[in-house]
Design an enzyme around this catalytic site. Structure first.
Site, PDB file in Angstrom:
ATOM      1  N   ASP A  67       0.816  -1.209   0.000  1.00  0.00           N
ATOM      2  CA  ASP A  67       0.000   0.000   0.000  1.00  0.00           C
ATOM      3  C   ASP A  67       0.853   1.264   0.000  1.00  0.00           C
ATOM      4  O   ASP A  67       2.069   1.216   0.231  1.00  0.00           O
ATOM      5  CB  ASP A  67      -0.968   0.003   1.201  1.00  0.00           C
ATOM      6  CG  ASP A  67      -0.336  -0.505   2.495  1.00  0.00           C
ATOM      7  OD1 ASP A  67       0.904  -0.482   2.594  1.00  0.00           O
ATOM      8  OD2 ASP A  67      -1.083  -0.912   3.398  1.00  0.00           O
ATOM      9  N   ASN A 136      -7.967  -3.314  13.943  1.00  0.00           N
ATOM     10  CA  ASN A 136      -9.361  -3.592  13.567  1.00  0.00           C
ATOM     11  C   ASN A 136      -9.445  -4.755  12.570  1.00  0.00           C
ATOM     12  O   ASN A 136     -10.473  -4.963  11.942  1.00  0.00           O
ATOM     13  CB  ASN A 136     -10.033  -2.326  12.989  1.00  0.00           C
ATOM     14  CG  ASN A 136      -9.322  -1.817  11.740  1.00  0.00           C
ATOM     15  OD1 ASN A 136      -8.396  -2.458  11.231  1.00  0.00           O
ATOM     16  ND2 ASN A 136      -9.757  -0.666  11.232  1.00  0.00           N
ATOM     17  N   HIS A 138      -7.559  -5.104   9.855  1.00  0.00           N
ATOM     18  CA  HIS A 138      -7.229  -4.800   8.456  1.00  0.00           C
ATOM     19  C   HIS A 138      -5.919  -5.460   8.033  1.00  0.00           C
ATOM     20  O   HIS A 138      -5.031  -5.703   8.840  1.00  0.00           O
ATOM     21  CB  HIS A 138      -7.254  -3.293   8.165  1.00  0.00           C
ATOM     22  CG  HIS A 138      -6.125  -2.474   8.703  1.00  0.00           C
ATOM     23  ND1 HIS A 138      -6.310  -1.393   9.528  1.00  0.00           N
ATOM     24  CD2 HIS A 138      -4.782  -2.545   8.503  1.00  0.00           C
ATOM     25  CE1 HIS A 138      -5.146  -0.848   9.808  1.00  0.00           C
ATOM     26  NE2 HIS A 138      -4.200  -1.527   9.202  1.00  0.00           N
ATOM     27  N   GLU A 143      -9.835  -2.032   4.980  1.00  0.00           N
ATOM     28  CA  GLU A 143     -10.531  -1.762   6.234  1.00  0.00           C
ATOM     29  C   GLU A 143     -11.764  -2.663   6.364  1.00  0.00           C
ATOM     30  O   GLU A 143     -12.262  -3.199   5.358  1.00  0.00           O
ATOM     31  CB  GLU A 143     -10.964  -0.294   6.266  1.00  0.00           C
ATOM     32  CG  GLU A 143      -9.800   0.695   6.236  1.00  0.00           C
ATOM     33  CD  GLU A 143      -9.129   0.867   7.601  1.00  0.00           C
ATOM     34  OE1 GLU A 143      -9.136  -0.080   8.412  1.00  0.00           O
ATOM     35  OE2 GLU A 143      -8.596   1.961   7.844  1.00  0.00           O
TER      36      GLU A 143
END
Ligand code: GLP
Length: 244
Positions: A67, A136, A138, A143
């Site tokens: 990313d 979370n 990811h 996400e």
């Protein structure tokens, strides 16, 4: 799925670096998928050490990072490219033209996503993908709630992810709110996946990802379906799983 339990962050990093080294030694022309975040830092330090000792050669390796922040140029100190240069690439003998990132500065968003996917395919796909796990759930910047079918795409970052990553930015500097990321589909196409996880703050999400239902709400849960997943985690990160 194979799970290696390490008794500390350092030994977790050593184990993960061993697995990556084996890949590079056996297949010098490997295509590696690489990750940022704090977790891989010790893994990269270990690889650098072995490179300096003459045990590793990266000249034929190709890399694709997962990313990149939207709006940050490669020389921006908080770009993921700068992070990787500082923490790995500047310290090993990788060929610069074989290092790949999404271009965070482009306005041609769709074309950039397709370019990245096409480039990965043209290199024969990713042989080994290193992943961290966000709090979370990811992976990359996928996400919770993002469809599993996506290849490289443009995402809005959640507030919790921006806050978690704010530690890499100077005070007053804002964390970008968008990023380019390889999608879950692109990640799942890697031939091997190496998931590295450390610390008690990841214990609950690691248990959900590895043993909970496979749902887009926990992006990392899809890894349960990968045919060649290796998890390397320290005892703190595995603490919830070990209770089960
Ligand atoms: C960022 C990266 C992810 C990484 C995650 C966890 O959001 N885009 O690839 O896995 O952070 O980072 P850390 O290892 O610092 O907890």
């Amino acid at each position: 799925m194979k799970i290696y339990q390490a008794d500390s962050y350092l030994s977790m990093c050593r184990k993960a670096a061993n697995i990556i080294s084996a890949q590079v030694i056996l297949y010098p022309r490997s295509v590696l998928g690489l990750a940022t975040g704090s977790t891989p830092l010790g893994i990269y330090r270990q690889l650098i050490e072995w490179y300096r000792k003459g045990d590793l050669d990266f000249t034929e390796v190709t890399t694709f990072n997962l990313d990149e922040y939207a709006g940050l140029s490669p020389d921006h100190p908080q770009s993921y490219r700068a992070f990787m240069n500082e923490n790995l690439f500047d310290q090993i003998n990788i060929n610069r033209v074989q290092i790949n990132f999404p271009d965070g500065t482009t306005e041609q968003i769709q074309a950039e996503c397709s370019r990245y996917d096409d480039l990965i395919r043209s290199k024969g796909g990713i042989d080994m993908q290193l992943l961290g796990l966000g709090h979370n759930g990811h992976i990359g910047f996928n996400e919770p709630g993002i469809a599993f079918e996506k290849e490289t795409h443009y995402v809005q970052l959640s507030e919790s992810t921006r806050q978690a990553n704010a530690r890499f930015f100077s005070e007053g500097e804002s964390v970008p709110d968008h990023a380019f990321t390889m999608g879950i589909k692109a990640i799942m196409q890697a031939k091997k996946i190496l998931l590295a996880v450390s610390g008690s703050s990841k214990a609950t999400i690691l248990k959900r990802a590895l043993t909970g239902p496979v749902l887009p709400e926990v992006p990392g849960s899809i890894l349960q379906l990968h045919p060649d997943l290796t998890v390397v985690a320290d005892t703190d990160a595995l603490s919830e799983l070990l209770k089960a």
